[in-house]
Design an enzyme around this catalytic site. Structure first.
Site, PDB file in Angstrom:
ATOM      1  N   GLY A 130       0.817  -1.212   0.000  1.00  0.00           N
ATOM      2  CA  GLY A 130       0.000   0.000   0.000  1.00  0.00           C
ATOM      3  C   GLY A 130       0.847   1.257   0.000  1.00  0.00           C
ATOM      4  O   GLY A 130       0.534   2.245   0.666  1.00  0.00           O
ATOM      5  N   ARG A 160      -0.943  -1.285  -6.410  1.00  0.00           N
ATOM      6  CA  ARG A 160      -1.603  -1.629  -7.671  1.00  0.00           C
ATOM      7  C   ARG A 160      -1.371  -0.582  -8.759  1.00  0.00           C
ATOM      8  O   ARG A 160      -1.557  -0.865  -9.934  1.00  0.00           O
ATOM      9  CB  ARG A 160      -3.116  -1.777  -7.439  1.00  0.00           C
ATOM     10  CG  ARG A 160      -3.495  -2.996  -6.619  1.00  0.00           C
ATOM     11  CD  ARG A 160      -4.988  -3.031  -6.345  1.00  0.00           C
ATOM     12  NE  ARG A 160      -5.389  -1.944  -5.466  1.00  0.00           N
ATOM     13  CZ  ARG A 160      -6.653  -1.613  -5.223  1.00  0.00           C
ATOM     14  NH1 ARG A 160      -7.634  -2.271  -5.814  1.00  0.00           N
ATOM     15  NH2 ARG A 160      -6.940  -0.616  -4.393  1.00  0.00           N
ATOM     16  N   TYR A 189     -15.982  -3.872   8.371  1.00  0.00           N
ATOM     17  CA  TYR A 189     -14.671  -3.228   8.443  1.00  0.00           C
ATOM     18  C   TYR A 189     -14.054  -3.461   9.817  1.00  0.00           C
ATOM     19  O   TYR A 189     -12.880  -3.835   9.933  1.00  0.00           O
ATOM     20  CB  TYR A 189     -14.765  -1.728   8.156  1.00  0.00           C
ATOM     21  CG  TYR A 189     -13.439  -1.035   8.358  1.00  0.00           C
ATOM     22  CD1 TYR A 189     -12.364  -1.289   7.508  1.00  0.00           C
ATOM     23  CD2 TYR A 189     -13.233  -0.143   9.419  1.00  0.00           C
ATOM     24  CE1 TYR A 189     -11.137  -0.679   7.703  1.00  0.00           C
ATOM     25  CE2 TYR A 189     -12.013   0.474   9.611  1.00  0.00           C
ATOM     26  CZ  TYR A 189     -10.969   0.205   8.753  1.00  0.00           C
ATOM     27  OH  TYR A 189      -9.741   0.796   8.958  1.00  0.00           O
ATOM     28  N   PRO A 225      -4.171   3.189  14.328  1.00  0.00           N
ATOM     29  CA  PRO A 225      -4.468   4.616  14.257  1.00  0.00           C
ATOM     30  C   PRO A 225      -5.957   4.898  14.402  1.00  0.00           C
ATOM     31  O   PRO A 225      -6.810   4.068  14.052  1.00  0.00           O
ATOM     32  CB  PRO A 225      -3.995   5.009  12.847  1.00  0.00           C
ATOM     33  CG  PRO A 225      -3.222   3.837  12.330  1.00  0.00           C
ATOM     34  CD  PRO A 225      -3.794   2.647  13.031  1.00  0.00           C
TER      35      PRO A 225
END
Length: 252
Positions: A9, A34, A151, A181
């Site tokens: 990421g 990506r 999530y 976080p």
């Protein structure tokens, strides 16, 4: 050649900020994501003081994950620090109205993707009896909030996996850390709300959120501790945030 850091990421947010900071401090880097264009730009920007390699793959694709990691040049094959940063939220709906596609994306990226990358890299660490895995969780992995359901479940999984890794890999001398976080102003909310920038901006209105550099600095601090020190877990919130659901929106 110094230590090599592998970051998933890395095309935006915390991953990108971390890549810049580790490069600034002379680490070798494998940056992954990506979006090849962004990876190329980042490599050009940080390649001055560090050796940088980039890999383009989707963490959801098991075969691609293993193939790309196995294709690394010899100089980058020894991964000393793995930062499992790739992850996102899709949608904010009650469980009865949630999108199956959103659920699949969150489980596939946040949980399975983390596992695939880790499984590909951990054997090298166990063979060398050294290494450090830093998983990026969330305050959502500590407490569930309304409409967070899947999530939150995916980040609770990251929390459990991190603890399981730390237990299982202890015998090999491998450190495992988890950073959780709270509100961080990155592309996170834009992705969650499928490109609706107005909705995304409202998430951070009325208070000063964390930014990617705040978390990158903590990642670097954790990764740079002496060999006998492992910061197992860190919950990081903006001053205005007391929990997943309590925000003082008058603090600027």
């Amino acid at each position: 050649m110094g230590k090599t850091v592998f970051i998933t990421g890395a095309t935006s947010g915390i991953g990108k900020a971390s890549a810049k900071l580790f490069a600034k401090n002379g680490f070798n880097l494998v940056i992954c994501g990506r979006r090849e264009g962004r990876l190329k730009q980042l490599k050009e920007k940080i390649n001055t003081g560090s050796n940088v390699e980039y890999l383009v793959f989707d963490v959801r694709d098991k075969e691609e994950v293993f193939a790309k990691i196995n294709s690394l040049p010899e100089a980058f094959k020894q991964i000393d620090i793995l930062i499992n940063n790739a992850g996102n939220a899709h949608g904010l709906d009650t469980i009865d109205e949630g999108s199956l596609e959103d659920w699949d994306a969150m489980i596939d990226i946040n949980v399975k993707g983390l596992l695939y990358v880790s499984r590909a890299i951990i054997p090298g660490m166990t063979n060398r009896k050294s290494g450090h895995i830093i998983n990026i969780g969330s305050v959502a992995g500590k407490e569930v909030y309304p409409k967070g359901n899947v999530y939150c479940a995916s980040k609770f999984a990251v929390d459990a996996i991190s603890e399981g890794m730390r237990i299982d890999l202890n015998v090999h001398g491998i450190k495992v850390s988890e950073i959780n976080p709270g509100a961080v102003n990155t592309e996170f909310s834009n992705v969650r709300f499928k490109g609706d920038q107005d909705k995304a901006d409202k998430v951070y209105q009325g208070f000063k959120p964390l930014v990617a550099d705040d978390i990158a600095e903590i990642i670097y601090f954790i990764a740079s501790r002496p060999a006998h020190v492992n910061i197992a877990e860190a919950l990081v919130l903006p001053t205005a945030q007391a929990s997943a659901t309590i925000l003082n929106r008058t603090v600027n």
